[in-house]
Design a protein around this motif. Structure first.
Motif, PDB file in Angstrom:
ATOM      1  N   VAL A  70       0.829  -1.214   0.000  1.00 49.65           N
ATOM      2  CA  VAL A  70       0.000   0.000   0.000  1.00 49.65           C
ATOM      3  C   VAL A  70       0.858   1.257   0.000  1.00 49.65           C
ATOM      4  N   PHE A  71       2.141   1.115   0.338  1.00 50.64           N
ATOM      5  CA  PHE A  71       3.039   2.265   0.361  1.00 50.64           C
ATOM      6  C   PHE A  71       3.842   2.408  -0.933  1.00 50.64           C
ATOM      7  N   ASP A  72       3.565   1.596  -1.937  1.00 54.45           N
ATOM      8  CA  ASP A  72       4.359   1.665  -3.159  1.00 54.45           C
ATOM      9  C   ASP A  72       4.266   3.022  -3.848  1.00 54.45           C
ATOM     10  N   ASP A  73       3.100   3.654  -3.822  1.00 54.06           N
ATOM     11  CA  ASP A  73       3.000   4.983  -4.436  1.00 54.06           C
ATOM     12  C   ASP A  73       3.877   5.987  -3.694  1.00 54.06           C
ATOM     13  N   LEU A  74       3.896   5.899  -2.369  1.00 51.86           N
ATOM     14  CA  LEU A  74       4.754   6.766  -1.571  1.00 51.86           C
ATOM     15  C   LEU A  74       6.212   6.554  -1.934  1.00 51.86           C
ATOM     16  N   TYR A  75       6.630   5.298  -2.008  1.00 50.81           N
ATOM     17  CA  TYR A  75       8.017   5.007  -2.333  1.00 50.81           C
ATOM     18  C   TYR A  75       8.341   5.420  -3.766  1.00 50.81           C
ATOM     19  N   GLY A  76       7.368   5.308  -4.639  1.00 56.45           N
ATOM     20  CA  GLY A  76       7.577   5.759  -6.006  1.00 56.45           C
ATOM     21  C   GLY A  76       7.837   7.251  -6.079  1.00 56.45           C
ATOM     22  N   VAL A  77       7.118   8.025  -5.288  1.00 56.69           N
ATOM     23  CA  VAL A  77       7.342   9.472  -5.239  1.00 56.69           C
ATOM     24  C   VAL A  77       8.728   9.768  -4.682  1.00 56.69           C
ATOM     25  N   ALA A  78       9.098   9.078  -3.604  1.00 52.70           N
ATOM     26  CA  ALA A  78      10.417   9.297  -3.007  1.00 52.70           C
ATOM     27  C   ALA A  78      11.518   9.003  -4.013  1.00 52.70           C
ATOM     28  N   GLU A  79      11.363   7.927  -4.757  1.00 52.72           N
ATOM     29  CA  GLU A  79      12.373   7.569  -5.752  1.00 52.72           C
ATOM     30  C   GLU A  79      12.418   8.604  -6.872  1.00 52.72           C
ATOM     31  N   ARG A  80      11.273   8.984  -7.377  1.00 51.98           N
ATOM     32  CA  ARG A  80      11.223   9.926  -8.505  1.00 51.98           C
ATOM     33  C   ARG A  80      11.784  11.291  -8.130  1.00 51.98           C
ATOM     34  N   LEU A  81      11.489  11.757  -6.922  1.00 49.67           N
ATOM     35  CA  LEU A  81      11.951  13.070  -6.495  1.00 49.67           C
ATOM     36  C   LEU A  81      13.369  13.053  -5.928  1.00 49.67           C
ATOM     37  N   GLY A  82      13.932  11.856  -5.744  1.00 53.60           N
ATOM     38  CA  GLY A  82      15.239  11.773  -5.104  1.00 53.60           C
ATOM     39  C   GLY A  82      15.197  12.226  -3.665  1.00 53.60           C
ATOM     40  N   ALA A  83      14.068  11.968  -2.986  1.00 52.96           N
ATOM     41  CA  ALA A  83      13.872  12.414  -1.608  1.00 52.96           C
ATOM     42  C   ALA A  83      14.166  11.259  -0.650  1.00 52.96           C
ATOM     43  N   PRO A  84      15.240  11.327   0.132  1.00 49.27           N
ATOM     44  CA  PRO A  84      15.536  10.235   1.062  1.00 49.27           C
ATOM     45  C   PRO A  84      14.495  10.141   2.167  1.00 49.27           C
ATOM     46  N   LEU A  85      14.263   8.905   2.623  1.00 50.30           N
ATOM     47  CA  LEU A  85      13.359   8.652   3.735  1.00 50.30           C
ATOM     48  C   LEU A  85      14.176   8.198   4.939  1.00 50.30           C
ATOM     49  N   TYR A  86      14.071   8.942   6.020  1.00 48.56           N
ATOM     50  CA  TYR A  86      14.741   8.566   7.264  1.00 48.56           C
ATOM     51  C   TYR A  86      13.809   7.610   8.003  1.00 48.56           C
ATOM     52  N   LEU A  87      14.270   6.381   8.259  1.00 44.41           N
ATOM     53  CA  LEU A  87      13.469   5.397   8.987  1.00 44.41           C
ATOM     54  C   LEU A  87      13.805   5.521  10.467  1.00 44.41           C
ATOM     55  N   HIS A  88      12.835   6.008  11.228  1.00 44.71           N
ATOM     56  CA  HIS A  88      13.088   6.349  12.621  1.00 44.71           C
ATOM     57  C   HIS A  88      12.361   5.383  13.550  1.00 44.71           C
ATOM     58  N   PRO A  89      12.904   5.116  14.732  1.00 49.07           N
ATOM     59  CA  PRO A  89      12.257   4.177  15.654  1.00 49.07           C
ATOM     60  C   PRO A  89      10.941   4.686  16.227  1.00 49.07           C
ATOM     61  N   GLN A  90      10.119   3.726  16.614  1.00 47.30           N
ATOM     62  CA  GLN A  90       9.022   3.960  17.541  1.00 47.30           C
ATOM     63  C   GLN A  90       8.953   2.734  18.449  1.00 47.30           C
ATOM     64  N   ALA A  91       8.132   2.792  19.462  1.00 46.23           N
ATOM     65  CA  ALA A  91       8.053   1.688  20.418  1.00 46.23           C
ATOM     66  C   ALA A  91       7.503   0.432  19.751  1.00 46.23           C
ATOM     67  N   PRO A  92       7.986  -0.754  20.137  1.00 45.26           N
ATOM     68  CA  PRO A  92       7.385  -1.990  19.648  1.00 45.26           C
ATOM     69  C   PRO A  92       5.922  -2.080  20.053  1.00 45.26           C
ATOM     70  N   THR A  93       5.184  -2.967  19.405  1.00 44.70           N
ATOM     71  CA  THR A  93       3.783  -3.160  19.747  1.00 44.70           C
ATOM     72  C   THR A  93       3.661  -3.691  21.177  1.00 44.70           C
ATOM     73  N   ALA A  94       2.496  -3.519  21.774  1.00 47.33           N
ATOM     74  CA  ALA A  94       2.281  -3.914  23.167  1.00 47.33           C
ATOM     75  C   ALA A  94       2.585  -5.393  23.419  1.00 47.33           C
ATOM     76  N   PRO A  95       2.151  -6.331  22.543  1.00 49.51           N
ATOM     77  CA  PRO A  95       2.494  -7.734  22.801  1.00 49.51           C
ATOM     78  C   PRO A  95       3.992  -7.991  22.810  1.00 49.51           C
ATOM     79  N   VAL A  96       4.730  -7.305  21.952  1.00 50.65           N
ATOM     80  CA  VAL A  96       6.184  -7.466  21.940  1.00 50.65           C
ATOM     81  C   VAL A  96       6.781  -6.894  23.210  1.00 50.65           C
ATOM     82  N   ARG A  97       6.309  -5.722  23.624  1.00 46.98           N
ATOM     83  CA  ARG A  97       6.817  -5.136  24.869  1.00 46.98           C
ATOM     84  C   ARG A  97       6.540  -6.061  26.044  1.00 46.98           C
ATOM     85  N   ASP A  98       5.328  -6.619  26.088  1.00 49.80           N
ATOM     86  CA  ASP A  98       4.975  -7.482  27.213  1.00 49.80           C
ATOM     87  C   ASP A  98       5.811  -8.758  27.220  1.00 49.80           C
TER      88      ASP A  98
END
Length: 335
Positions: free
Chosen positions: A145-173
């Protein structure tokens, strides 16, 4: 030596309200409540922040919404707040174009709007790229579902910074509970964030995102979010198990990944990152305001790296300027 720092956070009051009012408020939110100093620093995009930058030895911050950003909000709220935050950030950059650049906030809960907002943020607001805080709810970043987003990033030469967030609650538990006040720290800045983000990148690679978008560039903080350290293990066992990509995983890492240290001042990690991706793909970040790089620590680290002067200069700002198509002297994201 000009130093441009990439993982430097801020927040708008409306987003903090949305986090607190939402049904999925996390310990990250309450941690912000507890840390008043950090909260004040996140809200400040003026004189105090610039003074802190001067103290660190940082010339330019590339600002981004702090985690979890808009990734876990209801889609309508994510869209409106991302646009609002990006407009506010564009104003901050315009006010101090020699000191600030910006990573766009992307409303991934609405994939079509996410692609459109990246297009607007880069083409109209002049941002060089975007930062995404990993998963969108329970949806990982390899989803088509994110392919259009990634296509825009590729076409524009816009880097995407992949940043952390907390794991899901079951993983935390399952993995990070049982230590009282240490539970949140263990599940997040100590190590949980980094497993989480590294897995999001690996899912993207294994899921063929870089086969479909071979020119898209991503940035991994914290010296590669553990991926670099286990690449020699992950690639052969995945290939033996039947992974077939158009390029080997190690090649994807070398050709699609850039790395920052996120304020972790480790020469050992720098040397390892140089071995894996090369000195021409390493950049600077201080993780402001979460990591203490005061007293000129950020500058001292870069200037003292075990590298040639050319590589130190590249890490300080040259690699970022090359990644975003800039040349020295162009300080405004609208340039």
């Amino acid at each position: 030596m000009k130093i441009i720092a990439l993982e430097e956070h801020f927040v708008v009051p409306e987003l903090m309200d949305a986090w607190h009012d939402g049904p999925d408020a996390t310990e990250e939110d309450s941690a912000l409540e507890r840390a008043r100093r950090v909260q004040r620093a996140l809200l400040d995009t003026g004189e105090q922040r610039i003074a802190d930058m001067d103290d660190q030895g940082v010339d330019v911050q590339v600002l981004s919404l702090t985690s979890p950003g808009v990734q876990n909000l209801p889609a309508p709220d994510a869209v409106s707040l991302a646009r609002q935050a990006n407009e506010a950030l564009a104003g901050v950059v315009a006010g101090h174009p020699d000191r600030f650049q910006g990573f766009a906030a992307i409303p991934t809960p609405d994939p079509a709007a996410a692609a459109a907002e990246l297009e607007r943020a880069v083409a109209t607001l002049g941002f060089p790229g975007a930062l995404i805080n990993g998963r969108t709810g329970d949806l990982s970043m390899d989803s088509r579902v994110f392919d259009d987003l990634y296509g825009v990033a590729e076409r524009l030469g816009a880097p995407l910074y992949l940043h952390p967030q907390a794991p899901t609650a079951p993983v935390r538990d399952a993995y990070y509970s049982g230590f009282g006040d240490l539970d949140f720290i263990l599940s997040s800045p100590a190590i949980g964030w980094h497993y989480e983000t590294g897995m999001q990148f690996l899912r993207m690679a294994i899921g063929g995102v870089f086969d479909r978008h071979p020119g898209m560039q991503v940035v991994l903080g914290h010296w590669g979010e553990l991926v670099l350290f286990y690449l020699d293990r992950a690639q052969p066992v995945l290939e033996q198990a039947g992974l077939h990509l158009q390029r080997p995983l190690s090649e994807v890492v070398r050709e699609n990944v850039w790395v920052t240290g996120s304020g972790i001042l480790s020469e050992r990690y720098y040397r390892w990152a140089c071995e894996v991706v090369g000195a021409d793909r390493i950049m600077t970040a201080t993780d402001y305001p979460y990591i203490d790089n005061s007293g000129g620590a950020a500058r001292t680290f870069v200037e003292g790296l075990p590298a040639t002067e050319a590589d130190r200069t590249a890490t300080a700002s040259g690699n970022w300027e090359r990644l975003t198509g800039r040349r020295a002297g162009q300080s405004s994201p609208n340039a």
